[in-house]
Design an enzyme around this catalytic site. Structure first.
Site, short mmCIF file in Angstrom:
data_model
loop_
_atom_site.label_atom_id
_atom_site.label_comp_id
_atom_site.label_asym_id
_atom_site.label_seq_id
_atom_site.Cartn_x
_atom_site.Cartn_y
_atom_site.Cartn_z
N HIS A 157 0.84 -1.22 0.00
CA HIS A 157 0.00 0.00 0.00
C HIS A 157 0.87 1.26 0.00
O HIS A 157 0.42 2.31 0.44
CB HIS A 157 -0.95 0.05 1.20
CG HIS A 157 -1.70 -1.22 1.45
ND1 HIS A 157 -2.96 -1.46 0.95
CD2 HIS A 157 -1.34 -2.35 2.12
CE1 HIS A 157 -3.35 -2.68 1.32
NE2 HIS A 157 -2.39 -3.23 2.01
N SER A 278 14.73 22.29 -14.96
CA SER A 278 13.55 23.11 -15.18
C SER A 278 14.00 24.47 -15.70
O SER A 278 15.04 24.98 -15.29
CB SER A 278 12.79 23.28 -13.87
OG SER A 278 11.99 24.44 -13.93
N LYS A 284 15.61 21.98 -9.68
CA LYS A 284 14.93 20.77 -10.15
C LYS A 284 15.82 19.82 -10.94
O LYS A 284 16.67 20.25 -11.72
CB LYS A 284 13.72 21.15 -11.02
CG LYS A 284 12.58 21.78 -10.27
CD LYS A 284 11.83 20.79 -9.39
CE LYS A 284 10.91 19.90 -10.17
NZ LYS A 284 9.68 20.54 -10.58
N GLU A 291 9.40 9.00 -16.29
CA GLU A 291 7.98 9.37 -16.49
C GLU A 291 7.49 8.91 -17.85
O GLU A 291 6.36 8.44 -18.00
CB GLU A 291 7.81 10.88 -16.35
CG GLU A 291 8.07 11.38 -14.94
CD GLU A 291 8.19 12.91 -14.91
OE1 GLU A 291 7.17 13.56 -14.70
OE2 GLU A 291 9.30 13.44 -15.11
#
Ligand code: ARG
Length: 459
Positions: A157, A278, A284, A291
């Protein structure tokens, strides 16, 4: 102008829109090598069986090889008016060798031709996936061996569950990829029958030798029913189904890399090679490759769905609908291959922050099960009761804002008087993981053995 391949019956050529909707050359030119290999096998067989003159076969084969070289070198102009790869090649052959080219299509149709070409192509892709996946397994098994004893939290979980080792976690993916490889291998075995010689749908009156072409093209045998041979696209569907499952595995791993690389988790550092910055936030480092891998099952399962819907309800045998089998499949193949390559690179480069993982493994009462197991083993308590006692102790520790191992012996004994100091020996994450020596368990000794076994298998 009427079509030069079948102009006899036609007064005019196709309209512009018809040509646009009908042509497949923009994408099926990808099958050029398979198409030419199929034609060489077919022509050679026609010659051997005395169906066409051997002198013509020599011209045809020479011409086809020259066309193959031209295409490879980028010296070939594909024509939309010639519709597809089959007619582009045949027409080029006519330009090159003249009359003998006209004999190539004896005892053959584009229906068995396209089925053969596409099978050969898919078969090559399965071999490519297999090699790529083996490479990724090797990267993971090597990392697993290196980190066989590095402790991290295991999750259910996405909540801290029990300590495991990083190596064990990586080997979980090695197992998944092994199943992917075996699914691809299984599909390959089933698809490896040659449709060539089924002709349009009914077979042919010429005395062809289908076993000969099958053998020349590396098939195990010819398909047994001519109707099925030209109507079947199971081989694409099976490849796409297995590819979808494989993409799903990569996607789950990608998601873990995304989570682990957040500053909040900080379990791994991804290399600059597979991350981006970024344009506005200088701090970043975004896990874009992960992704994108996470996103790939969308288009790969999409390709499976798309072809399933094309095929469902189609009457036997070939219908032009089936030309829609290629673009989504090509897209799926390209993207799965890219995803495996990116994952292999990312996995090889990533650096685990082992101290941080180990610290996280000790938080969240991850050794509560070990405490319960101790009560069962040492005090012979039934597991359900041990679970209850441990739950009470976890609640106490939580209320005090401390770990289980920080509860005093007095605190423990106020809940269960028979508890002794020995209990503390099972409360560290290292002891917890180390104790899980059951077959398939996370103990470092197991992980080391498994990683070595894989590395030996992978060669
Ligand atoms: N371009 C066609 C395809 O991809 C080849 C087969 C055409 N056969 C036919 N009878 N029109 O499916």
């Amino acid at each position: 102008m009427t079509n030069k391949m079948w102009g006899g019956r036609f007064q005019s050529g196709p309209g512009e829109i018809m040509e646009k909707i009908n042509a497949s050359i923009s994408f099926d030119q990808r099958l050029h090598a398979q198409d030419i290999a199929g034609s060489i096998a077919h022509a050679t067989m026609l010659g051997e069986c005395g169906i066409i003159p051997k002198a013509d076969v020599r011209e045809i084969v020479k011409g086809l090889k020259a066309i193959a070289r031209d295409i490879e070198a980028g010296n070939f102009t594909f024509s939309t008016a010639l519709e597809d790869i089959h007619m582009n090649v045949e027409s080029a052959l006519k330009d090159r060798v003249g009359a003998p080219a006209g004999r190539l299509h004896t005892a053959r149709s584009r229906n068995d031709q396209v089925a053969t070409d596409f099978k050969l192509y898919v078969r090559d892709c399965l071999d490519m996936f297999d090699a790529q996946l083996a490479g990724l397994q090797k990267v993971l098994a090597e990392k697993a061996l290196k980190h066989a004893a590095d402790i991290m939290p295991g999750f259910t979980h996405l909540q801290t569950a029990q300590p495991v080792t990083f190596g064990h976690h990586l080997l979980a993916y090695v197992e998944m990829l092994a199943r992917d490889r075996s699914r691809f291998a299984d599909a390959r075995k089933r698809m490896n029958e040659s449709p060539l010689g089924a002709a349009a749908l009914a077979g042919t009156s010429f005395p062809i030798d289908r076993a000969m072409t099958a053998k020349a093209l590396g098939f195990d045998r010819p398909t047994r029913n001519s109707l099925d041979s030209v109507a079947d696209r199971d081989f694409v569907l099976e490849m796409l189904a297995a590819a979808s499952i494989c993409a799903m595995h990569l996607s789950r791993f990608a998601e873990e890399l995304v989570i682990w690389s957040t500053p909040q988790f900080g379990f791994i550092k991804l290399s600059d090679q597979f991350t981006t910055g970024s344009s506005i936030m200088p701090q970043k480092k975004n896990p874009d490759a992960a992704e994108l891998i996470r996103a790939k099952p969308g288009r790969i399962l999409g390709a499976f769905t798309s072809l399933m819907i094309v095929m469902k309800g189609l009457p036997l045998t070939y219908s032009k609908d089936m030309q829609e089998d290629k673009e989504p499949a090509f897209d799926a193949i390209d993207n799965l291959s890219l995803a495996i390559a990116a994952m292999a690179g990312m996995a090889a480069d990533m650096e685990p922050a082992t101290a941080r993982m180990a610290a996280a493994a000790g938080s969240g009462y991850s050794t509560a099960t070990d405490l319960a197991d101790w009560l069962v083993r040492v005090l012979a308590m039934p597991f359900r009761e041990a679970h209850h006692v441990t739950g009470t102790l976890v609640a106490r520790a939580e209320a005090a804002g401390i770990g289980l191992d920080q509860l005093s012996l007095g605190d423990m004994q106020s809940v269960e008087p028979r508890i002794t100091r020995d209990v503390y020996s099972v409360l560290t994450p290292e002891a917890s993981a180390g104790s899980r020596t059951s077959f398939g368990g996370t103990a470092p000794a197991n992980v080391r053995r498994e990683a070595k076994r894989w590395l030996k298998l992978l060669g």
